[in-house]
Scaffold this motif. Structure first.
Motif, PDB file in Angstrom:
ATOM      1  N   VAL A   1      -5.771  10.533   1.098  1.00  0.00           N
ATOM      2  CA  VAL A   1      -5.967  10.326  -0.331  1.00  0.00           C
ATOM      3  C   VAL A   1      -6.666   8.986  -0.463  1.00  0.00           C
ATOM      4  O   VAL A   1      -6.180   7.983   0.041  1.00  0.00           O
TER       5      VAL A   1
ATOM      6  N   GLN B   1      -8.245   6.219  -3.134  1.00  0.00           N
ATOM      7  CA  GLN B   1      -8.321   5.874  -4.546  1.00  0.00           C
ATOM      8  C   GLN B   1      -9.183   4.634  -4.711  1.00  0.00           C
ATOM      9  O   GLN B   1      -8.973   3.631  -4.031  1.00  0.00           O
TER      10      GLN B   1
ATOM     11  N   LYS C   1      -2.669  -5.826 -12.557  1.00  0.00           N
ATOM     12  CA  LYS C   1      -1.757  -5.724 -11.422  1.00  0.00           C
ATOM     13  C   LYS C   1      -1.686  -4.270 -11.008  1.00  0.00           C
ATOM     14  O   LYS C   1      -1.532  -3.396 -11.849  1.00  0.00           O
ATOM     15  N   MET C   2      -1.856  -4.006  -9.712  1.00  0.00           N
ATOM     16  CA  MET C   2      -1.802  -2.626  -9.247  1.00  0.00           C
ATOM     17  C   MET C   2      -0.762  -2.521  -8.150  1.00  0.00           C
ATOM     18  O   MET C   2      -0.723  -3.354  -7.254  1.00  0.00           O
ATOM     19  N   SER C   3       0.130  -1.519  -8.238  1.00  0.00           N
ATOM     20  CA  SER C   3       1.116  -1.379  -7.175  1.00  0.00           C
ATOM     21  C   SER C   3       1.293   0.096  -6.866  1.00  0.00           C
ATOM     22  O   SER C   3       0.876   0.954  -7.637  1.00  0.00           O
ATOM     23  N   SER C   4       1.889   0.386  -5.704  1.00  0.00           N
ATOM     24  CA  SER C   4       2.114   1.785  -5.368  1.00  0.00           C
ATOM     25  C   SER C   4       3.390   1.923  -4.562  1.00  0.00           C
ATOM     26  O   SER C   4       3.818   0.995  -3.893  1.00  0.00           O
ATOM     27  N   ARG C   5       3.989   3.071  -4.675  1.00  0.00           N
ATOM     28  CA  ARG C   5       5.211   3.355  -3.933  1.00  0.00           C
ATOM     29  C   ARG C   5       5.034   4.729  -3.328  1.00  0.00           C
ATOM     30  O   ARG C   5       4.496   5.620  -3.988  1.00  0.00           O
ATOM     31  N   CYS C   6       5.502   4.942  -2.094  1.00  0.00           N
ATOM     32  CA  CYS C   6       5.300   6.247  -1.494  1.00  0.00           C
ATOM     33  C   CYS C   6       6.591   6.771  -0.905  1.00  0.00           C
ATOM     34  O   CYS C   6       7.375   6.003  -0.349  1.00  0.00           O
ATOM     35  N   LEU C   7       6.775   8.070  -1.050  1.00  0.00           N
ATOM     36  CA  LEU C   7       7.927   8.706  -0.426  1.00  0.00           C
ATOM     37  C   LEU C   7       7.358   9.531   0.705  1.00  0.00           C
ATOM     38  O   LEU C   7       6.721  10.553   0.454  1.00  0.00           O
ATOM     39  N   TRP C   8       7.500   9.050   1.937  1.00  0.00           N
ATOM     40  CA  TRP C   8       6.928   9.794   3.064  1.00  0.00           C
ATOM     41  C   TRP C   8       7.666   9.442   4.342  1.00  0.00           C
ATOM     42  O   TRP C   8       8.703   8.777   4.290  1.00  0.00           O
ATOM     43  N   ASP C   9       7.140   9.871   5.442  1.00  0.00           N
ATOM     44  CA  ASP C   9       7.762   9.603   6.726  1.00  0.00           C
ATOM     45  C   ASP C   9       7.153   8.307   7.271  1.00  0.00           C
ATOM     46  O   ASP C   9       6.017   8.297   7.732  1.00  0.00           O
TER      47      ASP C   9
ATOM     48  N   ASP D   1       3.268   8.162   8.626  1.00  0.00           N
ATOM     49  CA  ASP D   1       2.310   7.970   7.546  1.00  0.00           C
ATOM     50  C   ASP D   1       2.067   6.492   7.286  1.00  0.00           C
ATOM     51  O   ASP D   1       2.945   5.669   7.511  1.00  0.00           O
TER      52      ASP D   1
ATOM     53  N   PHE E   1      -4.542   6.426   1.681  1.00  0.00           N
ATOM     54  CA  PHE E   1      -3.208   6.824   2.158  1.00  0.00           C
ATOM     55  C   PHE E   1      -3.376   7.968   3.141  1.00  0.00           C
ATOM     56  O   PHE E   1      -4.131   8.892   2.885  1.00  0.00           O
TER      57      PHE E   1
ATOM     58  N   SER F   1      -1.308  10.946   5.338  1.00  0.00           N
ATOM     59  CA  SER F   1      -0.025  11.624   5.469  1.00  0.00           C
ATOM     60  C   SER F   1      -0.147  12.673   6.584  1.00  0.00           C
ATOM     61  O   SER F   1      -1.041  13.505   6.561  1.00  0.00           O
TER      62      SER F   1
END
Lengths: 114, 120
Positions: free
Chosen positions: B70, B72, B84-92, B96, B115, B117
């Motif tokens: 992905v 962006q 302000k830019m932030s990101s959170r990811c739910l992955w292994d 990843d 990103f 995955s």
């Protein structure tokens, strides 16, 4: 490869995610004005909240949530994304929200776990 | 994306998503395309789209098989505003990872996040 008929698994439901995200943004920055010392806290809470709500749905997806909060000064902003994935099951949703003093753009990308 | 029957649940070390390499890919492309560019509201939508596609192709060719990507790209005008830019990811977290880069000149700023995955 055999096609297994899957009853409950469809592609990513972006309308549902859209609703979840809007609600999270409202809850965190609903009535506030842009403030440089709070913005760190806001982006972190928006992103965490969205992620926890999405995970509660219990679907077999990995999630990537990004949030950008920008002060309104008349400047322009563009976001673009390009994704290499399985279009049948993966999907994304982007929500643009604004109030009097700031813009908030949240993107959710959902990648299926086979 | 076709699944091949290798039953690999995690990539070998050399096939892992390496943020340093991807960051270099992003840097090269962004510096080449955006140095000396001025923010123009007509051009920027097309520019951000083509940057995203270009970066995605470059990272794909860098050899991260079995990774879903992905990319962006955020381009904005510089007018003294705060962002302000932030990101959170739910992955292994084992398999990843992500890479990011920020480019700024006097008239615009550009943030790119890639990103990756793993597809089991």
């Amino acid at each position: 490869m055999e096609e297994y008929p899957n009853g409950n698994e469809g592609s990513f439901n972006s309308e549902e995610a859209d609703g979840v995200v809007k609600e999270c943004i409202e809850a965190v920055v609903g009535g506030d004005d842009y403030s440089a010392n709070q913005v760190n806290k806001w982006t972190a809470s928006i992103v965490e909240r969205c992620l926890t709500q999405l995970v509660k749905q219990g679907k077999p997806y990995k999630y990537i949530v990004t949030c950008a909060v920008m002060q309104k000064t008349g400047a322009g902003l563009h976001t673009a994304n390009s994704c290499y994935w399985d279009t049948a099951v993966d999907g994304s949703c982007t929500v643009r929200w604004e109030n009097r003093t700031m813009y908030c753009v949240v993107s959710v990308f959902a990648v299926a776990i086979p | 994306m076709e699944g091949s029957d290798t039953y690999l649940i995690r990539p070998n070390h050399q096939y892992k998503f390496k943020p340093a390499i991807v960051k270099e890919c992003i840097r090269e492309i962004v510096r080449e395309r955006l140095s000396g560019m001025l923010y123009d509201p007509e051009e920027v939508p097309e520019l951000s789209r083509s940057l995203a596609d270009g970066i995605k192709d470059k990272v794909k060719n860098a050899g991260f098989d079995r990774y879903k990507l992905v990319v962006q790209v955020v381009i904005g005008e510089q007018r003294g505003q705060g962002i302000k830019m932030s990101s959170r990811c739910l992955w292994d977290a084992d398999t990843d990872n992500y890479a990011e880069d920020v480019f700024m000149n006097d008239s615009l700023f550009c943030v790119v996040a890639v990103f990756g995955s793993y597809y089991y």
